[in-house]
Design a protein around this motif. Structure first.
Motif, PDB file in Angstrom:
ATOM      1  N   LYS A  56       0.832  -1.211   0.000  1.00  0.00           N
ATOM      2  CA  LYS A  56       0.000   0.000   0.000  1.00  0.00           C
ATOM      3  C   LYS A  56       0.866   1.261   0.000  1.00  0.00           C
ATOM      4  N   ALA A  57       1.973   1.223   0.725  1.00  0.00           N
ATOM      5  CA  ALA A  57       2.871   2.383   0.771  1.00  0.00           C
ATOM      6  C   ALA A  57       3.562   2.615  -0.567  1.00  0.00           C
ATOM      7  N   GLY A  58       3.415   1.701  -1.514  1.00  0.00           N
ATOM      8  CA  GLY A  58       3.991   1.877  -2.844  1.00  0.00           C
ATOM      9  C   GLY A  58       3.418   3.056  -3.602  1.00  0.00           C
ATOM     10  N   ILE A  59       2.296   3.625  -3.148  1.00  0.00           N
ATOM     11  CA  ILE A  59       1.730   4.805  -3.824  1.00  0.00           C
ATOM     12  C   ILE A  59       2.372   6.102  -3.332  1.00  0.00           C
ATOM     13  N   ILE A  60       3.208   6.016  -2.298  1.00  0.00           N
ATOM     14  CA  ILE A  60       3.868   7.216  -1.770  1.00  0.00           C
ATOM     15  C   ILE A  60       4.963   7.659  -2.743  1.00  0.00           C
ATOM     16  N   LYS A  61       4.904   8.919  -3.143  1.00  0.00           N
ATOM     17  CA  LYS A  61       5.867   9.466  -4.105  1.00  0.00           C
ATOM     18  C   LYS A  61       6.749  10.521  -3.415  1.00  0.00           C
ATOM     19  N   PRO A  62       7.946  10.753  -3.924  1.00  0.00           N
ATOM     20  CA  PRO A  62       8.847  11.734  -3.317  1.00  0.00           C
ATOM     21  C   PRO A  62       8.182  13.102  -3.167  1.00  0.00           C
ATOM     22  N   GLY A  63       8.284  13.645  -1.951  1.00  0.00           N
ATOM     23  CA  GLY A  63       7.807  15.003  -1.701  1.00  0.00           C
ATOM     24  C   GLY A  63       6.320  15.157  -1.480  1.00  0.00           C
ATOM     25  N   CYS A  64       5.539  14.079  -1.573  1.00  0.00           N
ATOM     26  CA  CYS A  64       4.092  14.223  -1.375  1.00  0.00           C
ATOM     27  C   CYS A  64       3.761  14.269   0.120  1.00  0.00           C
ATOM     28  N   THR A  65       2.513  14.594   0.427  1.00  0.00           N
ATOM     29  CA  THR A  65       2.027  14.556   1.810  1.00  0.00           C
ATOM     30  C   THR A  65       1.239  13.276   2.007  1.00  0.00           C
ATOM     31  N   VAL A  66       1.533  12.558   3.076  1.00  0.00           N
ATOM     32  CA  VAL A  66       0.862  11.291   3.373  1.00  0.00           C
ATOM     33  C   VAL A  66      -0.007  11.463   4.612  1.00  0.00           C
ATOM     34  N   VAL A  67      -1.303  11.269   4.444  1.00  0.00           N
ATOM     35  CA  VAL A  67      -2.250  11.303   5.559  1.00  0.00           C
ATOM     36  C   VAL A  67      -2.604   9.865   5.893  1.00  0.00           C
ATOM     37  N   SER A  68      -2.324   9.451   7.125  1.00  0.00           N
ATOM     38  CA  SER A  68      -2.548   8.065   7.512  1.00  0.00           C
ATOM     39  C   SER A  68      -3.469   7.976   8.722  1.00  0.00           C
ATOM     40  N   ALA A  69      -4.371   7.006   8.688  1.00  0.00           N
ATOM     41  CA  ALA A  69      -5.147   6.670   9.884  1.00  0.00           C
ATOM     42  C   ALA A  69      -4.211   6.045  10.904  1.00  0.00           C
ATOM     43  N   ASN A  70      -4.673   5.922  12.139  1.00  0.00           N
ATOM     44  CA  ASN A  70      -3.914   5.172  13.135  1.00  0.00           C
ATOM     45  C   ASN A  70      -3.744   3.743  12.641  1.00  0.00           C
ATOM     46  N   GLN A  71      -2.518   3.253  12.616  1.00  0.00           N
ATOM     47  CA  GLN A  71      -2.239   1.925  12.100  1.00  0.00           C
ATOM     48  C   GLN A  71      -1.672   1.027  13.195  1.00  0.00           C
ATOM     49  N   PRO A  72      -1.839  -0.293  13.071  1.00  0.00           N
ATOM     50  CA  PRO A  72      -1.089  -1.204  13.938  1.00  0.00           C
ATOM     51  C   PRO A  72       0.403  -0.907  13.778  1.00  0.00           C
ATOM     52  N   GLU A  73       1.165  -1.032  14.836  1.00  0.00           N
ATOM     53  CA  GLU A  73       2.575  -0.641  14.814  1.00  0.00           C
ATOM     54  C   GLU A  73       3.348  -1.347  13.704  1.00  0.00           C
ATOM     55  N   GLU A  74       2.998  -2.602  13.425  1.00  0.00           N
ATOM     56  CA  GLU A  74       3.695  -3.358  12.373  1.00  0.00           C
ATOM     57  C   GLU A  74       3.550  -2.661  11.019  1.00  0.00           C
TER      58      GLU A  74
END
Length: 307
Positions: A56-74
């Protein structure tokens, strides 16, 4: 091309499966939103939260902003690592936007919101209490757009949320009996649905003793784990099969419940399942249709056609 022809100011693009290898990954987004990550599509994405998070993190691109819900620590650990390696700015939506449940009004949930836009109240036409996490992600993502020079006010946010429609997600189809359709399709989402049901039903003072479950799932789903969670909650269980080539045979579903000493009614269509459930359940009782969006879709089509 369609969005371009419509002169859309913003596009919200959801990945089809995972992210890293999904067709949508040709896009370079301004904002990446990661909702809660759980074990699903494990045969493709991997059998652990860290492997699924990496896809899922494969959609993260250099310099973008990532908004994430609370995730399991893993999963959170993987997201942090990818953000560091790509120079992406990570926002924890739950920390950024404070959401307080403020009860129900008709078929809406009411929330108090504290965020960069200030303090305000919103009315959301989605009833599952788990929507608070999604709400925090949505508001946080919109506010990050403001940081990039756009102007989206809290009144814009309130008006937009009031117009949200999400068929098949904790959707009330009828009130007598109360029929709720939800596309929960794995053990984690079934657990979330059961918790949301208890919160909603107790707050609205519904009788929960006379209850019927209609369950149909796709062939690749963890019916063993789902049956383990569900078998004690409902008085009647009806196994069914959506009108879709990937649907699991209703007899296979019934067999899983038999392991827990629970007998199921077996039907071959969602239409038959609903007719049986309505006969079994009194007008003040509860019917829940779940297991697959294909099943909830068949239920919506049947009820919208006036039976």
């Amino acid at each position: 091309m369609y969005f371009s022809r419509c002169n859309a100011k913003f596009q919200v693009i959801e990945t089809g499966l995972g992210g890293r290898l999904d067709a949508t990954n040709v896009i370079k987004p301004e904002i990446v939103v990661l909702t809660s990550i759980g074990l699903d599509h494990t045969e493709v994405l991997g059998d652990s939260l860290s492997l699924i998070a990496a896809e899922k993190a494969g959609i993260i691109k250099p310099g973008c902003t990532v908004v994430s819900a609370n995730q399991p620590e893993e999963a959170a650990r993987v997201i942090r690592t990818v953000c560091l390696s790509t120079g992406a700015h990570l926002i924890n939506a739950t920390a950024e936007v404070r959401i307080i449940h403020n009860g129900y009004s008709d078929d809406c949930q009411l929330f108090k919101v504290s965020s960069r836009c200030g303090h305000y109240e919103v009315s959301l036409p989605l009833l599952g209490n788990y929507q608070a996490k999604n709400l925090a992600c949505a508001i946080s993502a919109v506010e990050q757009l403001n940081n990039r020079g756009y102007c989206i006010t809290k009144n814009d946010i309130k008006n937009g949320l009031q117009q949200v429609r999400w068929p098949g997600r904790f959707q009330i189809l009828t009130h007598s009996p109360l029929i709720i359709a939800d596309g929960a399709h794995n053990p984690e989402s079934i657990k979330t649905l059961l918790e949301a049901l208890e919160v909603y039903l107790s707050s609205r003072h519904y009788d929960t003793l006379n209850s019927t479950l209609i369950l149909g799932v796709s062939a690749d789903k963890d019916i063993t784990g789902m049956a383990e969670l569900i078998h004690k909650r409902f008085e009647n269980i009806i196994a069914t099969k959506a009108h879709h080539p990937r649907a699991m045979a209703a007899g296979v579903i019934a067999h899983e419940f038999k392991k827990h000493g629970k007998l199921c009614t077996v039907t071959t269509t969602v239409k038959q399942a609903l007719e049986s459930a309505i006969n079994l359940t009194p007008a003040h009782g509860l019917i829940v249709v779940t297991g697959s969006l294909f099943v909830t879709g068949d239920a919506l089509n049947y009820l919208n056609a006036g039976r």
